[in-house]
Structure formats: structure tokens, C-alpha cells
Design a protein around this motif. Structure first.
Motif, PDB file in Angstrom:
ATOM      1  N   CYS A  91       0.826  -1.272   0.168  1.00 33.45           N
ATOM      2  CA  CYS A  91      -0.146   0.082  -0.169  1.00 33.45           C
ATOM      3  C   CYS A  91       0.821   1.165  -0.001  1.00 33.45           C
ATOM      4  CB  CYS A  91      -0.969   0.033   1.251  1.00 33.45           C
ATOM      5  SG  CYS A  91      -2.017   1.600   1.254  1.00 33.45           S
ATOM      6  N   LYS A  93      -0.933   4.338   0.007  1.00 38.53           N
ATOM      7  CA  LYS A  93      -2.023   5.458  -0.128  1.00 38.53           C
ATOM      8  C   LYS A  93      -2.000   6.552   0.774  1.00 38.53           C
ATOM      9  CE  LYS A  93      -5.820   2.614   0.931  1.00 38.53           C
ATOM     10  NZ  LYS A  93      -6.973   2.498   0.893  1.00 38.53           N
ATOM     11  N   CYS A  94      -0.913   6.494   1.761  1.00 39.86           N
ATOM     12  CA  CYS A  94      -0.635   7.636   2.470  1.00 39.86           C
ATOM     13  C   CYS A  94       1.002   7.811   2.418  1.00 39.86           C
ATOM     14  CB  CYS A  94      -1.392   7.786   3.946  1.00 39.86           C
ATOM     15  SG  CYS A  94      -0.551   6.816   5.411  1.00 39.86           S
ATOM     16  N   LEU A 161      -3.884   1.897  12.101  1.00 40.90           N
ATOM     17  CA  LEU A 161      -2.886   2.297  11.001  1.00 40.90           C
ATOM     18  C   LEU A 161      -2.043   1.004  10.829  1.00 40.90           C
ATOM     19  CD1 LEU A 161      -1.658   5.984  11.487  1.00 40.90           C
ATOM     20  CD2 LEU A 161      -3.301   5.189  10.160  1.00 40.90           C
ATOM     21  N   CYS A 179      -6.404   4.288   5.724  1.00 33.24           N
ATOM     22  CA  CYS A 179      -6.158   3.165   6.070  1.00 33.24           C
ATOM     23  C   CYS A 179      -7.387   2.355   6.632  1.00 33.24           C
ATOM     24  CB  CYS A 179      -5.085   3.143   7.380  1.00 33.24           C
ATOM     25  SG  CYS A 179      -3.849   1.748   7.278  1.00 33.24           S
ATOM     26  N   TYR A 182      -9.010  -0.937   5.420  1.00 33.42           N
ATOM     27  CA  TYR A 182      -8.282  -2.247   5.801  1.00 33.42           C
ATOM     28  C   TYR A 182      -8.832  -2.906   7.161  1.00 33.42           C
ATOM     29  CZ  TYR A 182      -4.801  -0.906   1.990  1.00 33.42           C
ATOM     30  OH  TYR A 182      -4.626  -0.403   0.955  1.00 33.42           O
TER      31      TYR A 182
END
Ligand code: SF4
Length: 266
Positions: A91, A93-94, A161, A179, A182
Motif C-alpha cells: 500500500c 495510499k498515504c 494504521l 487506512c 483495511y
């Protein structure tokens, strides 16, 4: 063994398994793919039954004398979790993907009745890839083993997280937003009987509130029809050991529900 005898034998074994593991708050059980395939073949190959290409998640017929809630066979819970773990491991995404050593997905029993949700990995977790393995993790282990008389293998442990915030700073709202899906999927798959939110960030994320841990603990909350209890994060308890008594009170309430002694109105 004839196919009829084999079919009866499988049904008897399955009935024993379901009766042993029957749990009024769960409607799924995990089976190995091989077991699911074994079940699916004889059942679905019976004259007049559905064709054998029916997905393995279909519901097998229930023995006529089996009471209690219908049970849906989840043939590959482990596979679904592994697929999610793999997705998380890559991932980006951040921004935390740039500073993590590795993602920290979750650990424990996929059929757990109790899931602990913490905030985020720390330095030890980032290094080892497992949640709650540092000093705070040891305290959580003590709570599980000495307070609940369970083992870490009886429960499931994860965080909001999956990557460590630098210098253990608080999670940022955009990181939580990216997050959280998930975590939602993890809880959907495991579907425990009770969730225990450890600390403010886990509680606020799961319950969509800005209230403090002190205000949220001491009562039951509803997380998608799963009873949720808030207690202090073990890292906080290391700083304020005088609040361990309150966590012990929370643990006792959780254990009453897990033992079936109380059923919280949520
Ligand atoms: S914290 Fe979550 S959203 Fe951010 S990179 Fe890690 S896994 Fe992806």
C-alpha cells in the motif's frame, strides 16, 4: 466406501464440528479449501442438487435434526485475510509508506471471539512486522494472559494504521481515512463477538466520535452490531499505572460477555 456412505460420513463429521464450534454470534466457520472441496463435491453432486461449479461459499444443506442458527461455510477465511495482508503490504495510499520499514497487518486467531484494536505500530512493531511486541505489547500480553486467562493465540490483535507514524506521532486524519478500510475489512472477515478498542485513536476511529477514552470507557458501544468496549492503551498505562484498575474493570466486563454470563444491550 460407497458414495452414499461417504456422504453420510462427511455429514456426520460436519455436524459434530458445527455443534462443537457453534457460537450464537458467529455465522461462519473457517474450513481448509480441501475440506470445503470435499464437502462440496458429494453434496452438490447429489441428484437434483446444484451443479459442481457453484462457488465454494454456498450454504450446504443442514441435517434435519440440527437446531440453532444456519451456518454459512466460509471455505477460505485464511486466504481472504492473506489477500488483504498482501494488498496492505504494497500500500502507498498515504505518506507513511515512505518511512515504514514494513507494514504491520495483524496477528492472532482468525476465529477469535475477541479482537483488540490499537492505534499504530511503534518502532519495535515496525522492525518486527507484528503489532504490540514492545513494552506496551508485553503489558497487553499480561492483560490477555493474567487478566483474561487467555493466550495471544486465542485473540486477534491489530491497529488502525498499518504503518508506523514517524517518531510515534499521533495518526493524522488523512492517514486514518486512507487506512481504515483495511481495518473494516479485517473486522468484517474475523467478525469477533467482542471488540476492545485500545485508547483514544482506536475508539474514535471505530465509533466515529471525538470523545475521550475516559468518557467512552465504562459502557458498551455498538460497532456494526458487535459489542465494543473501550479501555486505555497499554502505552498510556505504562505512563499512568494507577489507571490499570480501570482497565481491569473493563477486562472483567469483556470476560463476562465472552463467557456468556452477560449479553450487552447495544
Ligand atoms: S498507513 Fe495504511 S494507508 Fe497508509 S501506507 Fe500504510 S497501509 Fe497504506
Amino acid at each position: 466406501m460407497t458414495s452414499d456412505a461417504l456422504f453420510q460420513s462427511i455429514l456426520e463429521d460436519t455436524r459434530a464440528l458445527l455443534q462443537r464450534d457453534r457460537n450464537p454470534r458467529k455465522n461462519t466457520i473457517a474450513l481448509l479449501p480441501e475440506t470445503a472441496a470435499l464437502l462440496e463435491g458429494p453434496i452438490l453432486d447429489q441428484p437434483g442438487k446444484a451443479p459442481t461449479d457453484t462457488p465454494a461459499t454456498s450454504t450446504p444443506p443442514r441435517p434435519a435434526d440440527m437446531s440453532g442458527p444456519a451456518t454459512v461455510v466460509e471455505p477460505d477465511l485464511g486466504g481472504a485475510i492473506d489477500a488483504l495482508r498482501l494488498e496492505v503490504s504494497g500500500c502507498t495510499k498515504c505518506g507513511l509508506c515512505k518511512t515504514r520499514k514494513q507494514t504491520v497487518f495483524g496477528v492472532g486467531n482468525l476465529n477469535a471471539d475477541l479482537v483488540f484494536v490499537g492505534e499504530a505500530p511503534g518502532a519495535d512493531e515496525d522492525r518486527l512486522g507484528e503489532p504490540f511486541v514492545g513494552k506496551a505489547g508485553q503489558l497487553l500480553t499480561d492483560i490477555i494472559e493474567k487478566g483474561m486467562l487467555l493466550t495471544r493465540n486465542d485473540v486477534y490483535i491489530c491497529n488502525v494504521l498499518k504503518c508506523r507514524p514517524p517518531d510515534n506521532r499521533d495518526p493524522q486524519p488523512d492517514e486514518v481515512a486512507q487506512c481504515e478500510p483495511y481495518l473494516i475489512r479485517q473486522l468484517e472477515l474475523i467478525r469477533p463477538r467482542v471488540i476492545c478498542a485500545l485508547g483514544r485513536h482506536a475508539a474514535q476511529t471505530l465509533l466515529k466520535t471525538t470523545e475521550s477514552t475516559g468518557k467512552l470507557r465504562g459502557t458498551w458501544h455498538n460497532y456494526h452490531n458487535i459489542p465494543l468496549r473501550v479501555t486505555y492503551h497499554p502505552a498510556y498505562l505504562l505512563r499512568k499505572p494507577e489507571d490499570k484498575r480501570k482497565t481491569w474493570d473493563d477486562v472483567k466486563q469483556i470476560m463476562k460477555v465472552l463467557r456468556g454470563e452477560e449479553s450487552p444491550a447495544i
